[in-house]
Design a protein around this motif. Structure first.
Motif, PDB file in Angstrom:
ATOM      1  N   ALA A  23       0.857  -1.286  -0.064  1.00 33.25           N
ATOM      2  CA  ALA A  23      -0.031  -0.014  -0.118  1.00 33.25           C
ATOM      3  C   ALA A  23       0.748   1.478   0.051  1.00 33.25           C
ATOM      4  O   ALA A  23       0.477   2.137  -0.640  1.00 33.25           O
ATOM      5  N   LYS A  24       1.935   1.147   0.663  1.00 31.00           N
ATOM      6  CA  LYS A  24       2.830   2.405   0.848  1.00 31.00           C
ATOM      7  C   LYS A  24       3.548   2.605  -0.551  1.00 31.00           C
ATOM      8  O   LYS A  24       3.536   3.828  -0.961  1.00 31.00           O
ATOM      9  N   LYS A  25       3.833   1.580  -1.198  1.00 39.51           N
ATOM     10  CA  LYS A  25       4.562   1.579  -2.756  1.00 39.51           C
ATOM     11  C   LYS A  25       3.327   2.425  -3.707  1.00 39.51           C
ATOM     12  O   LYS A  25       3.944   2.938  -4.467  1.00 39.51           O
ATOM     13  N   ALA A  26       2.186   2.003  -3.385  1.00 42.48           N
ATOM     14  CA  ALA A  26       1.105   2.380  -4.287  1.00 42.48           C
ATOM     15  C   ALA A  26       0.571   3.972  -3.825  1.00 42.48           C
ATOM     16  O   ALA A  26      -0.159   4.309  -4.512  1.00 42.48           O
ATOM     17  N   ALA A  27       1.054   4.469  -2.851  1.00 39.67           N
ATOM     18  CA  ALA A  27       0.177   5.668  -2.316  1.00 39.67           C
ATOM     19  C   ALA A  27       0.537   6.750  -3.235  1.00 39.67           C
ATOM     20  O   ALA A  27       1.291   6.834  -4.129  1.00 39.67           O
ATOM     21  N   PRO A  28      -0.753   7.597  -2.980  1.00 42.32           N
ATOM     22  CA  PRO A  28      -1.709   7.447  -2.249  1.00 42.32           C
ATOM     23  C   PRO A  28      -2.802   6.147  -2.447  1.00 42.32           C
ATOM     24  O   PRO A  28      -2.938   5.793  -3.515  1.00 42.32           O
ATOM     25  N   SER A  29      -3.004   5.368  -1.432  1.00 41.27           N
ATOM     26  CA  SER A  29      -4.019   4.327  -1.478  1.00 41.27           C
ATOM     27  C   SER A  29      -4.714   4.031  -0.175  1.00 41.27           C
ATOM     28  O   SER A  29      -4.454   4.888   0.710  1.00 41.27           O
ATOM     29  N   ILE A  30      -5.649   3.153  -0.075  1.00 43.86           N
ATOM     30  CA  ILE A  30      -6.375   2.740   1.075  1.00 43.86           C
ATOM     31  C   ILE A  30      -6.357   1.379   1.226  1.00 43.86           C
ATOM     32  O   ILE A  30      -6.279   0.687   0.542  1.00 43.86           O
ATOM     33  N   ILE A  31      -6.036   1.152   2.554  1.00 43.86           N
ATOM     34  CA  ILE A  31      -6.141  -0.247   3.044  1.00 43.86           C
ATOM     35  C   ILE A  31      -7.499  -0.409   3.872  1.00 43.86           C
ATOM     36  O   ILE A  31      -7.731   0.410   4.663  1.00 43.86           O
ATOM     37  N   PHE A  32      -8.036  -1.572   3.612  1.00 47.35           N
ATOM     38  CA  PHE A  32      -9.431  -1.795   4.227  1.00 47.35           C
ATOM     39  C   PHE A  32      -9.127  -3.254   5.043  1.00 47.35           C
ATOM     40  O   PHE A  32      -9.208  -4.283   4.340  1.00 47.35           O
ATOM     41  N   ILE A  33      -9.425  -3.137   6.479  1.00 50.99           N
ATOM     42  CA  ILE A  33      -9.409  -4.329   7.133  1.00 50.99           C
ATOM     43  C   ILE A  33     -10.776  -4.624   7.651  1.00 50.99           C
ATOM     44  O   ILE A  33     -11.276  -3.904   8.561  1.00 50.99           O
ATOM     45  N   ASP A  34     -11.199  -5.734   7.196  1.00 50.08           N
ATOM     46  CA  ASP A  34     -12.621  -6.146   7.717  1.00 50.08           C
ATOM     47  C   ASP A  34     -12.688  -6.707   8.649  1.00 50.08           C
ATOM     48  O   ASP A  34     -11.611  -7.574   9.094  1.00 50.08           O
ATOM     49  N   GLU A  35     -13.598  -7.034   9.537  1.00 51.02           N
ATOM     50  CA  GLU A  35     -13.868  -7.831  10.637  1.00 51.02           C
ATOM     51  C   GLU A  35     -12.633  -7.550  11.698  1.00 51.02           C
ATOM     52  O   GLU A  35     -12.022  -8.511  12.030  1.00 51.02           O
ATOM     53  N   LEU A  36     -12.100  -6.134  11.907  1.00 51.31           N
ATOM     54  CA  LEU A  36     -11.253  -6.130  12.918  1.00 51.31           C
ATOM     55  C   LEU A  36     -11.172  -6.783  14.144  1.00 51.31           C
ATOM     56  O   LEU A  36     -10.233  -7.244  14.420  1.00 51.31           O
ATOM     57  N   ASP A  37     -12.418  -6.875  14.618  1.00 53.81           N
ATOM     58  CA  ASP A  37     -12.588  -7.611  15.982  1.00 53.81           C
ATOM     59  C   ASP A  37     -11.962  -9.094  16.059  1.00 53.81           C
ATOM     60  O   ASP A  37     -11.528  -9.477  17.192  1.00 53.81           O
ATOM     61  N   SER A  38     -11.954  -9.705  14.732  1.00 57.06           N
ATOM     62  CA  SER A  38     -11.601 -11.240  14.610  1.00 57.06           C
ATOM     63  C   SER A  38     -10.010 -11.246  15.198  1.00 57.06           C
ATOM     64  O   SER A  38      -9.756 -12.241  15.862  1.00 57.06           O
ATOM     65  N   VAL A  39      -9.151 -10.468  14.918  1.00 59.57           N
ATOM     66  CA  VAL A  39      -7.943 -10.277  15.380  1.00 59.57           C
ATOM     67  C   VAL A  39      -7.566  -9.358  16.433  1.00 59.57           C
ATOM     68  O   VAL A  39      -6.738  -9.390  17.357  1.00 59.57           O
ATOM     69  N   GLY A  40      -8.555  -8.207  16.633  1.00 60.37           N
ATOM     70  CA  GLY A  40      -8.373  -7.108  17.396  1.00 60.37           C
ATOM     71  C   GLY A  40      -9.099  -7.382  18.664  1.00 60.37           C
ATOM     72  O   GLY A  40      -9.259  -6.196  19.562  1.00 60.37           O
ATOM     73  N   ARG A  41      -9.311  -8.300  19.376  1.00 61.67           N
ATOM     74  CA  ARG A  41     -10.100  -8.621  20.691  1.00 61.67           C
ATOM     75  C   ARG A  41      -8.967  -8.156  21.501  1.00 61.67           C
ATOM     76  O   ARG A  41      -7.753  -8.632  21.465  1.00 61.67           O
ATOM     77  N   VAL A  42      -9.413  -7.852  22.792  1.00 59.49           N
ATOM     78  CA  VAL A  42      -8.551  -7.701  23.829  1.00 59.49           C
ATOM     79  C   VAL A  42      -7.478  -8.723  23.942  1.00 59.49           C
ATOM     80  O   VAL A  42      -8.095  -9.793  23.967  1.00 59.49           O
ATOM     81  N   ARG A  43      -6.212  -8.434  24.238  1.00 59.08           N
ATOM     82  CA  ARG A  43      -5.087  -9.577  24.315  1.00 59.08           C
ATOM     83  C   ARG A  43      -5.295 -10.216  25.279  1.00 59.08           C
ATOM     84  O   ARG A  43      -5.527  -9.645  26.615  1.00 59.08           O
ATOM     85  N   GLY A  44      -5.060 -11.631  25.376  1.00 61.33           N
ATOM     86  CA  GLY A  44      -4.959 -12.269  26.747  1.00 61.33           C
ATOM     87  C   GLY A  44      -6.409 -12.710  27.279  1.00 61.33           C
ATOM     88  O   GLY A  44      -6.383 -13.114  28.362  1.00 61.33           O
ATOM     89  N   ALA A  45      -7.290 -12.371  26.384  1.00 62.24           N
ATOM     90  CA  ALA A  45      -8.490 -12.946  26.787  1.00 62.24           C
ATOM     91  C   ALA A  45      -8.900 -14.264  26.426  1.00 62.24           C
ATOM     92  O   ALA A  45     -10.086 -14.619  26.422  1.00 62.24           O
ATOM     93  N   GLY A  46      -8.076 -14.933  26.096  1.00 59.82           N
ATOM     94  CA  GLY A  46      -7.967 -16.382  25.848  1.00 59.82           C
ATOM     95  C   GLY A  46      -9.444 -16.881  25.145  1.00 59.82           C
ATOM     96  O   GLY A  46     -10.433 -17.352  25.772  1.00 59.82           O
ATOM     97  N   PHE A  47      -9.359 -16.902  23.867  1.00 54.32           N
ATOM     98  CA  PHE A  47     -10.654 -17.679  23.213  1.00 54.32           C
ATOM     99  C   PHE A  47      -9.949 -18.795  22.463  1.00 54.32           C
ATOM    100  O   PHE A  47     -10.381 -18.917  21.239  1.00 54.32           O
TER     101      PHE A  47
END
Ligand code: ATP
Length: 269
Positions: free
Chosen positions: A105-129
């Motif tokens: 994305a940086k090489k292609a800038a200006p550009s957009i990164i879209f991260i879908d379903e952020l919660d699936s990796v972005g849950r509180v750490r150490g919350a053991g699931f």
């Protein structure tokens, strides 16, 4: 095996006009448009534009659509990453894939990164699931590192979507990371009518079809639900081999969709 590529593409064809309703969200996202069109104007006066924007709201309210529309309006490349796929598919390499994505994305800038379903990796750490825990944490840590690693002038806007902002690790929301939030709501009556209109553009409607009335009969429907309704109604007309979609097609399909969702609710109980 065959390695899967990050979905990158030329500027999407979607425009803000394809996103019906969501006026507040569109207005806020539009602020980034000027920057993506002419980052140099900002760089030369040392203006730092926010890099990370969190799009929150229920499923099907147009978060992905809005992100694509921003890229389409700005005519910049759009890099799409589905966070859940990142942990499921790229076992052991989630973090390096994140690095690759940001590098591209940086090489292609200006550009957009879209991260879908952020919660699936972005849950509180150490919350053991369960399993894949380390994998998930490494991927999340890499996203945090990439967000911190932006130079002020780099014209990459990172949009992340979630329908569970409440479970996100607070580290993601710190200044310089996803520190701006835009909320998308389920559409109200007027917005439902506008969404139906967008999706009926290429559908021949019989005279008895009143989109206002259909909007009034579909409270709680998301944009995605309404799109689905239009398509189901058109399919019903096609099955009957008639040349126009009628009010009856809409009514029957709406009822069927409502019954389907009731059934799902009963199963979840
Ligand atoms: P999820 O959280 O499930 O990923 P989302 O919020 O990203 O959902 P989209 O994927 O953008 O929702 O919406 C799915 C489809 O529904 C869109 O491609 C579009 O066709 C339709 N849609 C949703 N919202 C709108 C809207 N406001 N105007 C027009 N179409 C819409």
């Amino acid at each position: 095996g065959r390695s899967r590529k990050i979905e990158s593409q030329d500027a999407p064809k979607v425009r803000f006009a394809d996103v019906a309703g969501q006026d507040n969200a569109k207005r806020e996202v539009a602020e980034l448009l000027e920057f993506l069109r002419d980052p140099e104007r900002y760089r030369k006066v040392g203006a730092e534009v926010p890099h990370g924007i969190l799009l929150e709201g229920p499923p099907g309210t147009g978060k992905t659509l809005l992100a694509r529309a921003l890229a389409g309006e700005a005519q910049v490349p759009f890099f799409h990453m589905s966070a859940s796929e990142f942990i499921e598919v790229f076992v052991g390499v989630g973090a390096s894939r994140v690095r690759q994505l940001f590098d591209q994305a940086k090489k292609a800038a200006p550009s957009i990164i879209f991260i879908d379903e952020l919660d699936s990796v972005g849950r509180v750490r150490g919350a053991g699931f369960g399993g894949g825990h380390d994998e998930r944490e490494q991927t999340l840590n890499q996203i945090l590192a990439e967000m911190d690693g932006f130079e002020g002038h780099e014209a990459v806007v990172v949009l992340a979507a979630t329908n569970r902002p409440d479970v996100l690790d607070p580290a993601l929301l710190r200044p310089g990371r996803f520190d701006r939030h835009i909320t998308l709501e389920l559409p109200d009556l007027g917005a439902r009518e506008a969404i139906l209109r967008v999706h009926c553009q290429a559908v021949p409607l019989a005279d008895d079809v009143d989109l206002r009335k259909i909007a009034a009969g579909t409270p709680g429907f998301s944009g995605a639900d309404l799109k689905n309704l239009v398509n189901e109604a058109a399919m019903a007309a096609a099955r009957e081999d008639v040349s126009k979609v009628t009010a009856k097609h809409f009514d029957e399909m709406r009822d069927r969709i409502l019954m389907g969702s009731l059934r799902t609710m009963a199963i979840q109980d």
